[in-house]
Design a protein around this motif. Sequence first.
Motif, PDB file in Angstrom:
ATOM      1  N   ILE A 185       0.828  -1.227   0.079  1.00  0.00           N
ATOM      2  CA  ILE A 185       0.029  -0.098  -0.199  1.00  0.00           C
ATOM      3  C   ILE A 185       0.835   1.132  -0.157  1.00  0.00           C
ATOM      4  N   GLY A 186       0.548   2.289  -0.689  1.00  0.00           N
ATOM      5  CA  GLY A 186       1.318   3.548  -0.721  1.00  0.00           C
ATOM      6  C   GLY A 186       0.482   4.577  -0.391  1.00  0.00           C
ATOM      7  N   LEU A 187       0.944   5.777  -0.066  1.00  0.00           N
ATOM      8  CA  LEU A 187       0.309   7.042   0.286  1.00  0.00           C
ATOM      9  C   LEU A 187       1.325   8.212  -0.411  1.00  0.00           C
ATOM     10  N   ASP A 188       0.831   8.945  -1.240  1.00  0.00           N
ATOM     11  CA  ASP A 188       1.431  10.173  -1.839  1.00  0.00           C
ATOM     12  C   ASP A 188       0.619  11.498  -1.186  1.00  0.00           C
ATOM     13  N   VAL A 189       1.385  12.155  -0.792  1.00  0.00           N
ATOM     14  CA  VAL A 189       0.755  13.529  -0.223  1.00  0.00           C
ATOM     15  C   VAL A 189       1.711  15.037  -0.804  1.00  0.00           C
ATOM     16  N   CYS A 190       0.955  15.852  -1.267  1.00  0.00           N
ATOM     17  CA  CYS A 190       1.685  16.828  -1.646  1.00  0.00           C
ATOM     18  C   CYS A 190       0.789  18.069  -1.338  1.00  0.00           C
ATOM     19  N   THR A 191       1.459  19.350  -0.850  1.00  0.00           N
ATOM     20  CA  THR A 191       0.770  20.569  -0.391  1.00  0.00           C
ATOM     21  C   THR A 191       1.555  21.757  -0.714  1.00  0.00           C
ATOM     22  N   TYR A 192       0.815  22.853  -1.056  1.00  0.00           N
ATOM     23  CA  TYR A 192       1.469  23.965  -1.449  1.00  0.00           C
ATOM     24  C   TYR A 192       1.031  24.952  -0.341  1.00  0.00           C
ATOM     25  N   PHE A 193       1.899  25.565   0.492  1.00  0.00           N
ATOM     26  CA  PHE A 193       1.528  26.853   1.483  1.00  0.00           C
ATOM     27  C   PHE A 193       1.950  28.179   0.687  1.00  0.00           C
ATOM     28  N   SER A 194       0.822  28.859   0.284  1.00  0.00           N
ATOM     29  CA  SER A 194       1.098  29.970  -0.485  1.00  0.00           C
ATOM     30  C   SER A 194       1.424  31.174   0.454  1.00  0.00           C
ATOM     31  N   ALA A 195       2.268  32.083  -0.233  1.00  0.00           N
ATOM     32  CA  ALA A 195       2.466  33.450   0.791  1.00  0.00           C
ATOM     33  C   ALA A 195       2.034  34.512   0.043  1.00  0.00           C
ATOM     34  N   GLU A 196       1.199  34.185  -1.225  1.00  0.00           N
ATOM     35  CA  GLU A 196       0.604  35.157  -1.752  1.00  0.00           C
ATOM     36  C   GLU A 196      -0.696  35.735  -1.303  1.00  0.00           C
ATOM     37  N   GLU A 197      -0.992  37.026  -1.511  1.00  0.00           N
ATOM     38  CA  GLU A 197      -2.496  37.303  -0.658  1.00  0.00           C
ATOM     39  C   GLU A 197      -3.521  36.684  -1.354  1.00  0.00           C
ATOM     40  N   ASP A 198      -3.453  36.971  -2.481  1.00  0.00           N
ATOM     41  CA  ASP A 198      -4.613  36.310  -3.511  1.00  0.00           C
ATOM     42  C   ASP A 198      -4.550  34.899  -3.837  1.00  0.00           C
ATOM     43  N   ALA A 199      -3.925  34.264  -3.356  1.00  0.00           N
ATOM     44  CA  ALA A 199      -3.637  32.709  -3.631  1.00  0.00           C
ATOM     45  C   ALA A 199      -4.152  31.636  -2.570  1.00  0.00           C
ATOM     46  N   ASP A 200      -4.847  30.782  -3.105  1.00  0.00           N
ATOM     47  CA  ASP A 200      -5.238  29.743  -2.016  1.00  0.00           C
ATOM     48  C   ASP A 200      -3.747  28.795  -1.869  1.00  0.00           C
ATOM     49  N   ASP A 201      -4.085  28.039  -0.525  1.00  0.00           N
ATOM     50  CA  ASP A 201      -3.077  26.707  -0.499  1.00  0.00           C
ATOM     51  C   ASP A 201      -3.768  25.530  -1.445  1.00  0.00           C
ATOM     52  N   ASN A 202      -2.728  24.677  -1.563  1.00  0.00           N
ATOM     53  CA  ASN A 202      -3.346  23.352  -2.197  1.00  0.00           C
ATOM     54  C   ASN A 202      -2.931  22.021  -1.904  1.00  0.00           C
ATOM     55  N   PHE A 203      -3.889  21.165  -1.614  1.00  0.00           N
ATOM     56  CA  PHE A 203      -3.382  19.998  -1.168  1.00  0.00           C
ATOM     57  C   PHE A 203      -3.872  18.734  -1.867  1.00  0.00           C
ATOM     58  N   ALA A 204      -3.393  17.592  -1.872  1.00  0.00           N
ATOM     59  CA  ALA A 204      -3.560  16.588  -2.596  1.00  0.00           C
ATOM     60  C   ALA A 204      -3.028  15.128  -2.054  1.00  0.00           C
ATOM     61  N   ALA A 205      -3.816  14.200  -2.196  1.00  0.00           N
ATOM     62  CA  ALA A 205      -3.445  12.886  -1.770  1.00  0.00           C
ATOM     63  C   ALA A 205      -3.936  11.791  -2.596  1.00  0.00           C
ATOM     64  N   THR A 206      -2.915  10.815  -2.713  1.00  0.00           N
ATOM     65  CA  THR A 206      -3.507   9.607  -3.515  1.00  0.00           C
ATOM     66  C   THR A 206      -2.984   8.208  -2.713  1.00  0.00           C
ATOM     67  N   LEU A 207      -4.139   7.493  -2.619  1.00  0.00           N
ATOM     68  CA  LEU A 207      -3.829   6.025  -1.800  1.00  0.00           C
ATOM     69  C   LEU A 207      -3.813   5.210  -2.734  1.00  0.00           C
ATOM     70  N   THR A 208      -2.828   4.163  -2.743  1.00  0.00           N
ATOM     71  CA  THR A 208      -2.676   3.271  -3.849  1.00  0.00           C
ATOM     72  C   THR A 208      -2.422   1.733  -3.124  1.00  0.00           C
ATOM     73  N   ALA A 209      -2.733   0.706  -3.872  1.00  0.00           N
ATOM     74  CA  ALA A 209      -2.473  -0.418  -3.554  1.00  0.00           C
ATOM     75  C   ALA A 209      -2.107  -1.251  -4.566  1.00  0.00           C
ATOM     76  N   ALA A 210      -0.977  -2.382  -4.497  1.00  0.00           N
ATOM     77  CA  ALA A 210      -0.496  -3.168  -5.565  1.00  0.00           C
ATOM     78  C   ALA A 210      -0.401  -4.585  -5.235  1.00  0.00           C
ATOM     79  N   PHE A 211      -0.994  -5.413  -6.064  1.00  0.00           N
ATOM     80  CA  PHE A 211      -1.053  -6.797  -5.826  1.00  0.00           C
ATOM     81  C   PHE A 211      -0.084  -7.584  -6.816  1.00  0.00           C
ATOM     82  N   SER A 212       0.609  -8.433  -6.312  1.00  0.00           N
ATOM     83  CA  SER A 212       1.225  -9.225  -7.105  1.00  0.00           C
ATOM     84  C   SER A 212       0.764 -10.840  -7.156  1.00  0.00           C
ATOM     85  N   PHE A 213       0.749 -11.178  -8.683  1.00  0.00           N
ATOM     86  CA  PHE A 213       0.062 -12.722  -8.816  1.00  0.00           C
ATOM     87  C   PHE A 213       1.341 -13.586  -9.208  1.00  0.00           C
TER      88      PHE A 213
END
Length: 213
Positions: A185-213
């Motif tokens: 199982i895997g988890l990828d997280v990325c986020t951006y904390f903006s210092a700009e007055e008119d810009a929003d912070d951004n956040f994203a996360a991805t959860l993955t699973a890998a099987f082998s047969f």
Amino acid sequence: MYNFYSTAHKLFVVGGDFSFPYLISNQNIGLGAIYFYDADNAADVRTNRFYTDLAMNGNFTDNLSYDVKTIIEVVSKKIANYSSFSMAYSLDGIQIGAGIEYASGNNGVLVPFSTVTSRTKVNSFIYPETTGMLLPRIDFSLVGNKFYLDSNVKANFDFQTNTPKFSGIDVQGSFVYSLFTDLQIGLDVCTYFSAEEDADDNFAATLTAAFSF
């Protein structure tokens, strides 16, 4: 008939890469060049691009490595630059690194660096391209018996003019864990904390699973 597909810009591409492994005291040197001929527009508005790069990497000691690269872009008889430098120290499954990346803006004789396809260096809505930025960074990775952790933190400085301006912090991390020999199982997280007055912070996360047969 409606066209569902947006075709790419027509380009004629020619390039080459040269590698010189262990040329100087176990240091690797690479040279490259690539030319993009604009086949979409007339001669008076044609935008041809030429890139040449020089890269060098290797080890100072058994545990301390480095990587340096610079790219020169020539477009419409103007010059732009992208450069990066990083160092990493590794010991017993732990790696700690630091580096810096630069993509030119309107900096003296340099014009803004551009790429043929869209490419970003931070997870920000207002900085979607690799241009006009200075990015110092810190990296950390850890390898265990059943897991792998990789993370980095970048400080983003807007370098569109000759004076860099702090714009935000980008944080990314990846974690992979082996539950069984055939399941990860895997988890990828990325986020951006903006210092700009008119810009929003951004956040994203991805959860993955890998099987082998």
